[in-house]
Structures are given as structure tokens and as C-alpha cells.
Scaffold this active site. Structure first.
Site, PDB file in Angstrom:
ATOM      1  N   ARG A   1       0.796  -0.761   1.186  1.00 52.35           N
ATOM      2  CA  ARG A   1       1.106  -2.171   0.711  1.00 52.35           C
ATOM      3  C   ARG A   1       1.291  -1.984  -1.159  1.00 52.35           C
ATOM      4  O   ARG A   1       0.575  -1.262  -1.680  1.00 52.35           O
ATOM      5  CB  ARG A   1      -0.657  -2.153   1.546  1.00 52.35           C
ATOM      6  CG  ARG A   1      -0.676  -4.095   1.058  1.00 52.35           C
ATOM      7  CD  ARG A   1      -2.662  -4.546   0.879  1.00 52.35           C
ATOM      8  NE  ARG A   1      -2.514  -3.938   0.404  1.00 52.35           N
ATOM      9  CZ  ARG A   1      -4.162  -3.547  -0.587  1.00 52.35           C
ATOM     10  NH1 ARG A   1      -4.964  -3.545   0.713  1.00 52.35           N
ATOM     11  NH2 ARG A   1      -5.145  -3.327  -1.481  1.00 52.35           N
ATOM     12  N   HIS A  21      -4.780  -6.913  -1.930  1.00 57.12           N
ATOM     13  CA  HIS A  21      -5.286  -7.000  -0.392  1.00 57.12           C
ATOM     14  C   HIS A  21      -4.797  -8.730  -0.199  1.00 57.12           C
ATOM     15  O   HIS A  21      -4.517  -8.762   0.208  1.00 57.12           O
ATOM     16  CB  HIS A  21      -6.414  -6.484   0.183  1.00 57.12           C
ATOM     17  CG  HIS A  21      -7.293  -7.625   1.414  1.00 57.12           C
ATOM     18  ND1 HIS A  21      -6.834  -7.423   2.406  1.00 57.12           N
ATOM     19  CD2 HIS A  21      -7.879  -8.055   0.877  1.00 57.12           C
ATOM     20  CE1 HIS A  21      -7.182  -7.987   3.208  1.00 57.12           C
ATOM     21  NE2 HIS A  21      -8.062  -8.590   2.212  1.00 57.12           N
ATOM     22  N   TYR A  39      -9.829   0.285  -6.521  1.00 57.39           N
ATOM     23  CA  TYR A  39      -9.956   1.028  -5.071  1.00 57.39           C
ATOM     24  C   TYR A  39      -9.017   2.216  -5.607  1.00 57.39           C
ATOM     25  O   TYR A  39      -8.437   2.985  -4.126  1.00 57.39           O
ATOM     26  CB  TYR A  39     -10.491   0.910  -3.582  1.00 57.39           C
ATOM     27  CG  TYR A  39      -9.044  -0.707  -4.067  1.00 57.39           C
ATOM     28  CD1 TYR A  39      -8.100  -0.508  -2.706  1.00 57.39           C
ATOM     29  CD2 TYR A  39      -9.476  -1.685  -4.077  1.00 57.39           C
ATOM     30  CE1 TYR A  39      -7.879  -1.465  -2.379  1.00 57.39           C
ATOM     31  CE2 TYR A  39      -8.534  -3.090  -3.534  1.00 57.39           C
ATOM     32  CZ  TYR A  39      -7.407  -2.508  -3.376  1.00 57.39           C
ATOM     33  OH  TYR A  39      -6.527  -3.324  -3.006  1.00 57.39           O
TER      34      TYR A  39
END
Lengths: 323, 324
Positions: free
Chosen positions: B237, B241, B252
Site C-alpha cells: 500500500r 490506510h 506505524y
């Protein structure tokens, strides 16, 4: 005095209870990075044994918390999205809630389920915009919907200390609310104890959660023509029926503003109980979401399904006109 | 071989999704798209390769990160963009938005906002199509975060037990929001399939051709009565998110890690397989198509609030209003 936001109050309540009681632990998705902010800093302060970032396995970790509670822990679960309560409804309503009775009182299940951001956010569409607090009050799970930062702190602390399962809905419409508070004065707020935010003599408006602030705004708008008492139940189950009866002794008129779907929402129960047992000089009224509403995505449609100040104002005026 | 399965066709689909997401992110920043989106940038090879192996009458179910799937299956990008912008001209008439885009005419049964929830829906649709005597198949997308949802594992069991013509596509993009597979998953994705006797393979999810080749075999097995197959497409990705991260910036993953993860880019991998002139032509055509999609979206009317609960019931039952 420092300004305290509703979200910071939730965060502070969890942190304070974890400091106070080593049995308190937190489970949830992305709580380490604290995507909702409610768990900010907890992983660093308390470590991985007490702050458990879970896989996306809501049904499992909800009953995992039940088992832990039955073995002496006092877990708090954060659900990022209100609809996850539908997924874990079996684990809460049919498992955790029933064990005290079914075991003849041999066990207790002190789990807190926290929903930071319940109800509609800004266009999160059908599966992320529900506000199912009435569902939990209906099955009998203790259900709390704080409206202010102080009450968010006090009610969450009480929920964590309570020996039964408690669902705490923190409406997204209230998360930004801030107030000046004396931090040393923050204290637990008992369940079943309403708060009258504004005294009045003509109409009692029972407002749930973030709608308390709308009710206060409407009361301001009507000041001079109608004296509105704003009654915040704070917990929906148990409900402060004696407090409501006392308020209706003063006003005799009732309007409920409730972000539930209309049919079988908590507003229906409040109106029914008042009609059966309390003093009313005019027909009680409800301002709610429509029956069985699914919130559509587009902003205009989403807003069209939520209770509005103008609807509340019209209901208050009708109530006074009818009396 | 269909046009979408040609090397240039795979590139065209990857480029379409990449450009669509770039424009959608801009429209989120401009406030035109409310509620944010979950961009699939970097994962285009999975959508392009899987859908190129499907027929128009096959169906898919998708996820919260579903724009690529919906476009690759053949939905109109203009109506898709209008849906994201909440307009009456959108695929769902503005009722669904980014997380619920559906286009039944193109075989898109819908994206779903609950992790793992659409996997049994795809299995059920596949079963019904077979019961109707058709050789159509269903394909379910889900992420690495979904493979520890009970409903997904229960679906594996049903699909294998009843030899349902469904293809199970796990897009392992390395993150379930902030959580890595290593922190959330005991065992492996393909190991879960093996436990139910479902053939499974790990696929290079950055390579559209590799995804197409693997899916072609899985679709043939499903169509010929061989039951489900699981493909774990390992991808990355590139973006957030959710676009919320563009301002909130939760930490993160490091910048270095993102740089390493984006080094292999499906757009470049597939772009290198076609003549430069062909690529330039596709890029120009795609840009024009997407610019028109944005114009179409912005020109669409906002829905009338009085119609907020239209379609609540298939029978036309009208609910009572919220205030009396």
C-alpha cells in the site's frame, strides 16, 4: 482552569483507571497508534501486556475479554466503528450480559465497551454511521452516552469500575466539545443519575448525547418565549426515571430528542414511561431519525436523516401550543 | 484473450486506477469528496490482473479499499467519481460512496465497509449462479487483515465443502490499518486455505501478468467444477490506510520503509513490457478519460434531501419521518 476536550477526557479516564487498578487492560484495533486518540500514550505507559493491539477479530476478542473478566481482569474494549457492535452483539448481549444471571451469581463480567465516534461522522455512509445505543438498553446491557467532557470522564471511570458489562457511546458529534475544568475535581459519575444542564418551567427536553448541545442552543433561541429545561439522562440503562418525573412535575411537557431510529428507539421508551407514570399536560413528542433509517452517503442525505435543531424547536413550540 | 488481458490492456487498467486515485485524493483535499477514501495506490496489479481473467458476466465483491476492483471490473470511471462526490449521477446515486460502490451491470456486487464481510456474499452468489445452471464464477477480494475474521474462515469451509465456484483473492498489502501481518496473524494465509483443502498460491501482487496467470488457472478450476482457490497476492500500500492519515500522520511505518516498499511499482513493471509509444498513447487517453470523469462528477447534481430514504425497501415501503 485548563480546557479539557471530550476525547482527552476519555483518554485521561482510561489512563487514570489503569494507574489505579492493575486489573484494567485495554484491547482493540490500532490502539497502539491510537487512531481514535482515546488510547493515546497508553501503550508507552503501560506496555503490551495491558494494551493489546488485536487482529481484526471482533467476535473473538470481545468474548476473550469476557473470559479475562471472569478470571479477574477488568478489560476495556475499544471499537473504532459503531457497526462493529452488530458484529459482536452475540458476544455482548447473549454471552457477557447473561452470565451473572445464568450462573446464579457465581460470576461477574466487568467489561467496558467504548465507542469513540458513534453516530454519523462526516459522510461515512451506511455501515459506519449507526447509533445503536437503544439496542443495548433494550436487551438490558448498561448503556451510557455522555454529552460533555466532564461526564465523559466520570461515566467512563464508573463504567470501568462497574462489575457488569457497560457500553459507553461517545458520539462523534460530541468528541470536539471542550470545557474549562478543574482536573483535580474530575470524579466518577454514577449510572442512572441525570443532569439538568438548564432549568426551565415550560417544557422538559430530554436530549441524548451530543444532542444535549443542540437542545441548549434551542433553549437559548427560545429564551424569553418558552422556558426550556434541558435534561440529560447520561445513562440510558439504568435511566433516572425519578429525576424525569420530578422535572415533569415542574413543566408537565415533554420533548425527547434522540439520534435513534424512531421505532423502538430510547425516545419511545421515555415517552411511554412518562405517559404511563408521570405528569403530562400535553402530548409528549419525539425528534429522532426516521424509522429504520440507513444513513445514505451524500452529505445532504445523511443530514436529512438526523434530528435537527429546527425540528426540535418546532416540537417544543407545538408542545407549548398544545398545552 | 480479451483486450484487458493483453500486456497493453493490463497497463491501461493499472494506469486508469493510478490516475483515478490521484484525482480522488485531490478531490478529498478540496472537500469535494466527503468522508475521505482508502486509496489503493500501489495495489493496481491485483485488480488489473484478476479482473482480466474474468468474463463480463462473472461477479466480484470488494472491500473498503475497492476503487481499483470496481474500475477493473468495468464500471464507468465518471459515474464512479460522481459516486465518490456524492452526486445523483453516481453509480449508487450518491447513496453508497467510496466504501460501497456497486455496479451490478458490470458484475460488481458491491464494496463492503466491514472487514471480511463480503467473502461469504461472494461464495453465496457463486453457488446461486451454479444452481442456475450457469458457468459464471465469483471472485472475493479481502485484505491480510481479514484472514483472522471468523466469517472469512467459515466461508472457506462452506466454499470448499460445497465446491462453490469462487476465487478467493487475499490482497496482502502489509498492513491492516496500522498492524502488520506478523503482529496479527498466527500461521499463514495459504496455510489457512490448506486447512480446508483449498488449493492456494502466493502470487507476486506487484506484477499484473503474474496475477493474471494465477487467476486464470483459479477461474478455470472454479468454472469447471473444481471449487475454490485462494490466491495470496503480495503487494504494498503506497498511500495511507485512509486519507485521514495525510493530516493526522500516525507513525506505524518509516519513510525508509515506504521508499523500499514502493520501489517495485506495478505501473513501471507493466509499462516496461509495452512499446513506449503505446504507453504514451494510453497515458494520454487515460488522462483525458479521467479529466472528463472529474468534470462529469463535479457537474452532477447533489441529491434532494427529500429522497434520503428512497430505496430503503425493495418494495417501496415508506418509513415514518424522524420528527412529527
Amino acid at each position: 482552569m485548563p480546557r479539557l476536550s471530550y476525547l482527552k477526557a476519555l483518554n485521561r479516564a482510561i489512563g487514570d483507571e489503569m494507574e489505579r487498578d492493575p486489573a484494567v487492560c485495554v484491547l482493540g484495533e490500532d490502539i497502539g497508534v491510537a487512531v481514535t486518540y482515546a488510547t493515546a500514550g497508553l501503550l508507552r505507559r503501560f506496555g503490551r501486556d495491558r494494551v493489546l493491539d488485536t487482529p481484526i477479530s471482533e467476535q473473538a476478542f470481545t468474548s476473550f475479554a469476557t473470559g479475562a473478566a471472569m478470571a479477574g481482569m477488568r478489560p476495556l474494549i475499544e471499537f473504532q466503528i459503531p457497526a462493529l457492535l452488530f458484529l459482536a452483539f452475540e458476544q455482548i448481549a447473549n454471552q457477557a450480559h447473561k452470565f451473572s444471571l445464568m450462573t446464579g451469581g457465581q460470576t461477574r463480567v466487568p467489561v467496558t465497551y467504548l465507542l469513540p465516534g458513534s453516530g454519523s461522522r462526516d459522510s461515512w455512509a451506511g455501515q459506519h454511521s449507526d447509533h445503536p445505543y437503544s439496542l443495548f438498553a433494550h436487551v438490558g446491557v448498561k448503556t451510557v452516552v455522555p454529552a460533555t467532557a466532564t461526564d465523559a470522564y466520570g461515566l467512563l471511570v464508573t463504567a470501568i469500575r462497574d462489575d457488569d458489562p457497560v457500553v459507553v457511546f461517545a458520539p462523534s458529534g460530541a468528541l470536539g466539545v471542550r470545557e474549562d475544568v478543574d482536573l483535580a475535581g474530575l470524579a466518577p459519575v454514577p449510572l442512572g443519575s441525570a443532569r439538568i444542564h438548564r432549568a426551565g418551567t415550560d417544557v422538559t427536553v430530554v436530549a441524548v448525547g451530543h444532542l444535549v448541545h443542540d437542545a441548549l442552543a434551542v433553549a437559548d433561541e427560545l429564551a424569553g418565549t418558552v422556558s426550556v429545561e434541558v435534561f440529560d439522562p447520561r445513562s440510558l440503562h439504568p435511566f433516572d426515571w425519578a429525576g424525569l418525573a420530578a422535572s415533569l412535575e415542574r413543566t408537565g411537557r415533554l420533548v425527547v430528542v434522540d439520534d435513534s431510529n424512531r421505532s423502538c428507539g430510547i425516545g419511545a421508551e421515555i415517552v411511554a414511561t412518562a405517559a404511563e407514570e408521570m405528569r403530562l399536560v400535553a402530548p409528549p413528542r419525539r425528534v429522532t431519525r426516521p424509522d429504520g433509517a440507513v444513513l445514505p452517503f451524500a452529505r445532504e442525505l445523511d443530514l436529512a436523516c438526523q434530528p435537527t435543531r429546527s425540528q426540535l424547536r418546532a416540537a417544543v413550540e407545538k408542545s407549548v401550543g398544545a398545552g | 484473450m480479451t483486450a484487458a488481458a493483453e500486456p497493453s490492456g493490463l497497463y491501461r487498467t493499472v494506469a486508469l486506477i493510478r490516475g483515478f486515485e490521484q484525482r480522488a485524493v485531490e478531490l478529498v483535499r478540496d472537500g469535494v469528496i466527503r468522508g475521505g477514501i482508502h486509496p489503493c495506490t500501489g495495489q493496481e496489479a491485483v485488480a488489473a490482473g484478476t479482473c482480466a481473467a474474468l468474463r463480463p458476466d462473472d461477479v466480484i465483491t470488494s472491500t473498503h479499499r475497492g476503487h481499483g476492483h470496481v474500475l477493473a471490473k468495468g464500471a464507468d470511471p465518471a459515474r464512479m467519481m460522481a459516486e465518490l462526490a456524492g452526486r445523483s449521477t453516481g453509480l449508487n446515486q450518491g447513496r453508497g460512496g467510496s466504501m460501497h460502490a456497486a455496479d451490478f451491470a458490470a458484475g460488481v456486487l458491491g464494496a463492503d465497509a466491514i472487514v471480511g464481510a463480503a467473502v461469504p456474499i461472494a461464495a453465496g452468489a457463486a453457488w446461486a449462479m451454479r444452481q442456475a445452471g450457469a458457468d459464471r464464477v465469483a471472485l472475493a477480494y479481502f485484505g491480510d487483515g481479514a484472514v483472522s475474521q471468523g466469517v472469512v474462515l467459515e466461508s472457506f469451509n462452506l466454499a470448499a465443502l460445497w465446491r462453490v465456484p469462487v476465487v478467493l483473492v487475499c490482497e496482502n498489502n502489509g498492513f491492516a490499518t496500522s498492524m502488520r501481518p506478523a503482529d496479527t496473524m498466527a500461521g499463514t494465509v495459504v496455510g489457512r486455505a490448506a486447512a480446508f483443502g483449498i488449493p492456494a498460491a502466493v502470487v507476486d501482487g506487484m506484477d499484473p501478468q503474474a496475477v493474471l496467470d494465477a487467476t486464470t488457472g483459479a477461474v478455470e478450476r472454479a468454472r469447471s467444477g473444481g471449487g475454490p482457490t485462494l490466491l495470496e497476492c503480495v503487494t504494498y500500500r503506497f498511500d495511507a490506510h485512509h486519507t485521514w492519515e495525510h493530516t493526522a500522520r500516525p507513525r506505524y511505518r518509516t519513510d525508509e520503509e515506504v521508499a523500499a516498499g514502493t520501489a517495485r511499482d506495478p505501473l513501471e513493471i507493466q509499462g516496461a513490457r509495452i512499446p513506449a509509444a503505446t504507453r504514451a498513447t494510453i497515458d494520454a487517453e487515460t488522462a483525458e478519460l479521467l479529466d472528463e470523469a472529474v468534470r462529469f462528477a463535479l457537474a452532477g447534481p447533489h441529491p434532494d434531501p427529500a429522497t434520503a430514504l428512497d430505496h430503503l425497501y425493495a418494495t417501496g415501503l415508506r418509513p415514518r419521518a424522524g420528527a412529527l
